[in-house]
Scaffold this motif. Structure first.
Motif, PDB file in Angstrom:
ATOM      1  N   GLU A  63      38.861 -98.209  36.023  1.00 21.39           N
ATOM      2  CA  GLU A  63      38.354 -97.185  35.115  1.00 21.39           C
ATOM      3  C   GLU A  63      37.368 -96.255  35.825  1.00 21.39           C
ATOM      4  O   GLU A  63      37.368 -95.050  35.581  1.00 21.39           O
ATOM      5  CB  GLU A  63      37.705 -97.807  33.877  1.00 21.39           C
ATOM      6  N   ALA A  64      36.557 -96.793  36.717  1.00 25.13           N
ATOM      7  CA  ALA A  64      35.623 -95.947  37.479  1.00 25.13           C
ATOM      8  C   ALA A  64      36.394 -94.934  38.314  1.00 25.13           C
ATOM      9  O   ALA A  64      35.983 -93.774  38.438  1.00 25.13           O
ATOM     10  CB  ALA A  64      34.721 -96.805  38.364  1.00 25.13           C
ATOM     11  N   ALA A  65      37.524 -95.356  38.874  1.00 24.24           N
ATOM     12  CA  ALA A  65      38.346 -94.428  39.671  1.00 24.24           C
ATOM     13  C   ALA A  65      38.911 -93.304  38.794  1.00 24.24           C
ATOM     14  O   ALA A  65      39.105 -92.185  39.276  1.00 24.24           O
ATOM     15  CB  ALA A  65      39.483 -95.196  40.354  1.00 24.24           C
ATOM     16  N   ARG A  66      39.169 -93.573  37.519  1.00 21.67           N
ATOM     17  CA  ARG A  66      39.635 -92.521  36.593  1.00 21.67           C
ATOM     18  C   ARG A  66      38.489 -91.589  36.213  1.00 21.67           C
ATOM     19  O   ARG A  66      38.680 -90.392  36.031  1.00 21.67           O
ATOM     20  CB  ARG A  66      40.198 -93.148  35.312  1.00 21.67           C
ATOM     21  N   ILE A  67      37.287 -92.136  36.080  1.00 21.76           N
ATOM     22  CA  ILE A  67      36.126 -91.382  35.609  1.00 21.76           C
ATOM     23  C   ILE A  67      35.528 -90.490  36.692  1.00 21.76           C
ATOM     24  O   ILE A  67      35.110 -89.357  36.420  1.00 21.76           O
ATOM     25  CB  ILE A  67      35.063 -92.358  35.055  1.00 21.76           C
ATOM     26  N   GLU A  68      35.477 -90.961  37.918  1.00 22.65           N
ATOM     27  CA  GLU A  68      34.777 -90.240  38.992  1.00 22.65           C
ATOM     28  C   GLU A  68      35.268 -88.807  39.202  1.00 22.65           C
ATOM     29  O   GLU A  68      34.439 -87.903  39.349  1.00 22.65           O
ATOM     30  CB  GLU A  68      34.819 -91.049  40.278  1.00 22.65           C
ATOM     31  N   CYS A 138      31.619-103.371  32.805  1.00 24.46           N
ATOM     32  CA  CYS A 138      31.175-102.039  32.386  1.00 24.46           C
ATOM     33  C   CYS A 138      31.289-101.050  33.537  1.00 24.46           C
ATOM     34  O   CYS A 138      31.260-101.431  34.705  1.00 24.46           O
ATOM     35  CB  CYS A 138      29.689-102.066  32.002  1.00 24.46           C
ATOM     36  N   VAL A 139      31.382 -99.782  33.169  1.00 28.72           N
ATOM     37  CA  VAL A 139      31.211 -98.663  34.094  1.00 28.72           C
ATOM     38  C   VAL A 139      30.093 -97.830  33.495  1.00 28.72           C
ATOM     39  O   VAL A 139      30.114 -97.538  32.302  1.00 28.72           O
ATOM     40  CB  VAL A 139      32.484 -97.801  34.235  1.00 28.72           C
ATOM     41  N   ARG A 140      29.110 -97.486  34.302  1.00 30.95           N
ATOM     42  CA  ARG A 140      28.030 -96.634  33.807  1.00 30.95           C
ATOM     43  C   ARG A 140      27.658 -95.635  34.880  1.00 30.95           C
ATOM     44  O   ARG A 140      27.972 -95.814  36.051  1.00 30.95           O
ATOM     45  CB  ARG A 140      26.820 -97.463  33.390  1.00 30.95           C
ATOM     46  N   GLY A 141      27.007 -94.566  34.466  1.00 30.68           N
ATOM     47  CA  GLY A 141      26.614 -93.570  35.440  1.00 30.68           C
ATOM     48  C   GLY A 141      25.961 -92.381  34.788  1.00 30.68           C
ATOM     49  O   GLY A 141      25.526 -92.451  33.631  1.00 30.68           O
ATOM     50  N   ALA A 142      25.942 -91.282  35.532  1.00 31.51           N
ATOM     51  CA  ALA A 142      25.258 -90.078  35.070  1.00 31.51           C
ATOM     52  C   ALA A 142      25.854 -88.848  35.721  1.00 31.51           C
ATOM     53  O   ALA A 142      26.455 -88.926  36.795  1.00 31.51           O
ATOM     54  CB  ALA A 142      23.772 -90.169  35.412  1.00 31.51           C
ATOM     55  N   GLN A 149      27.259 -89.842  39.501  1.00 30.66           N
ATOM     56  CA  GLN A 149      27.411 -91.184  40.048  1.00 30.66           C
ATOM     57  C   GLN A 149      28.029 -92.090  39.002  1.00 30.66           C
ATOM     58  O   GLN A 149      27.934 -91.823  37.802  1.00 30.66           O
ATOM     59  CB  GLN A 149      26.064 -91.762  40.466  1.00 30.66           C
ATOM     60  N   SER A 150      28.651 -93.145  39.463  1.00 30.50           N
ATOM     61  CA  SER A 150      29.131 -94.192  38.566  1.00 30.50           C
ATOM     62  C   SER A 150      29.066 -95.508  39.318  1.00 30.50           C
ATOM     63  O   SER A 150      29.090 -95.534  40.554  1.00 30.50           O
ATOM     64  CB  SER A 150      30.558 -93.907  38.086  1.00 30.50           C
ATOM     65  N   GLU A 151      28.948 -96.591  38.564  1.00 30.28           N
ATOM     66  CA  GLU A 151      28.931 -97.921  39.159  1.00 30.28           C
ATOM     67  C   GLU A 151      29.486 -98.916  38.165  1.00 30.28           C
ATOM     68  O   GLU A 151      29.519 -98.648  36.965  1.00 30.28           O
ATOM     69  CB  GLU A 151      27.528 -98.313  39.611  1.00 30.28           C
ATOM     70  N   VAL A 152      29.932-100.034  38.677  1.00 32.74           N
ATOM     71  CA  VAL A 152      30.475-101.086  37.824  1.00 32.74           C
ATOM     72  C   VAL A 152      29.542-102.286  37.873  1.00 32.74           C
ATOM     73  O   VAL A 152      28.900-102.552  38.890  1.00 32.74           O
ATOM     74  CB  VAL A 152      31.905-101.491  38.244  1.00 32.74           C
ATOM     75  N   SER A 153      29.476-102.988  36.765  1.00 31.65           N
ATOM     76  CA  SER A 153      28.695-104.225  36.706  1.00 31.65           C
ATOM     77  C   SER A 153      29.049-104.950  35.426  1.00 31.65           C
ATOM     78  O   SER A 153      29.741-104.411  34.562  1.00 31.65           O
ATOM     79  CB  SER A 153      27.183-103.939  36.729  1.00 31.65           C
ATOM     80  N   GLY A 154      28.528-106.143  35.307  1.00 35.60           N
ATOM     81  CA  GLY A 154      28.603-106.840  34.042  1.00 35.60           C
ATOM     82  C   GLY A 154      27.593-106.216  33.091  1.00 35.60           C
ATOM     83  O   GLY A 154      26.733-105.437  33.508  1.00 35.60           O
ATOM     84  N   PRO A 155      27.688-106.552  31.801  1.00 33.65           N
ATOM     85  CA  PRO A 155      26.734-106.003  30.843  1.00 33.65           C
ATOM     86  C   PRO A 155      25.359-106.647  30.992  1.00 33.65           C
ATOM     87  O   PRO A 155      25.224-107.739  31.540  1.00 33.65           O
ATOM     88  CB  PRO A 155      27.358-106.355  29.491  1.00 33.65           C
TER      89      PRO A 155
END
Length: 168
Positions: A63-68, A138-142, A149-155
């Motif tokens: 999902e991060a690859a789709r969002i970036e 999760c994927v989160r960023g700004a 930026q975006s990054e992946v992690s657990g909640p």
């Protein structure tokens, strides 16, 4: 010097040492606390995301690859207001929601910040986003004037996919 040849430290009369210069007493620094005070990890546990399973991490990276590319396009076009970021990410097929259910997206402003040189808090330009990919991922960023930026992690335990800002 005190009796028995022990050196005195402290902030009382005749002492040149300050508590901040001394740091925690020897033996009171927890491993992994980066030289911090006792109970560092206990007091900051809310900042540590939960573990992702390998499948959760794989799904979040996908999902991060789709969002970036969307984030980079928004930044290049000087678009970082929360409404525009939300609309662009929803076009990827996510649902707007509370970020607690898989597939739900939350987009917000950067939030107020207190700056020492200003009396009133300021809200920097930009948008934060958090996508709950799976229960454990999760994927989160700004997106903001300085970049995206975006990054992946657990909640996170208390804040879901958004990284906690401060203590409680």
């Amino acid at each position: 010097m005190s009796s028995c040849g022990q050196q005195r430290t402290g902030s009382g009369p005749g002492s040149s040492a300050t508590p901040s210069a001394l740091g925690p007493a020897r033996g009171n620094v927890e491993p992994g606390s980066d030289g911090g005070a006792p109970h560092y990890q206990e007091n900051n546990g809310f900042k540590v995301p939960r573990e992702m399973t390998p499948a959760g991490e794989e799904a979040a990276r996908k999902e991060a690859a789709r969002i970036e590319p969307v984030l980079k396009r928004l930044w290049k076009d000087n678009v970082w207001d929360p409404d525009s970021v939300r609309a662009a990410l929803l076009r990827l097929g996510y649902r707007s929601g509370d970020g607690l259910q898989p597939g739900t997206l939350v987009v917000s402003s950067m939030g107020e910040r207190h700056i020492l040189t200003q009396i009133d808090p300021v809200t920097p330009e930009g948008a934060l986003f958090a996508l709950r990919v799976r229960k454990d991922a999760c994927v989160r960023g700004a997106v903001r004037p300085s970049g995206s930026q975006s990054e992946v992690s657990g909640p996170f335990l208390e804040t879901g996919c958004f990284e906690p800002r401060g203590g409680h």
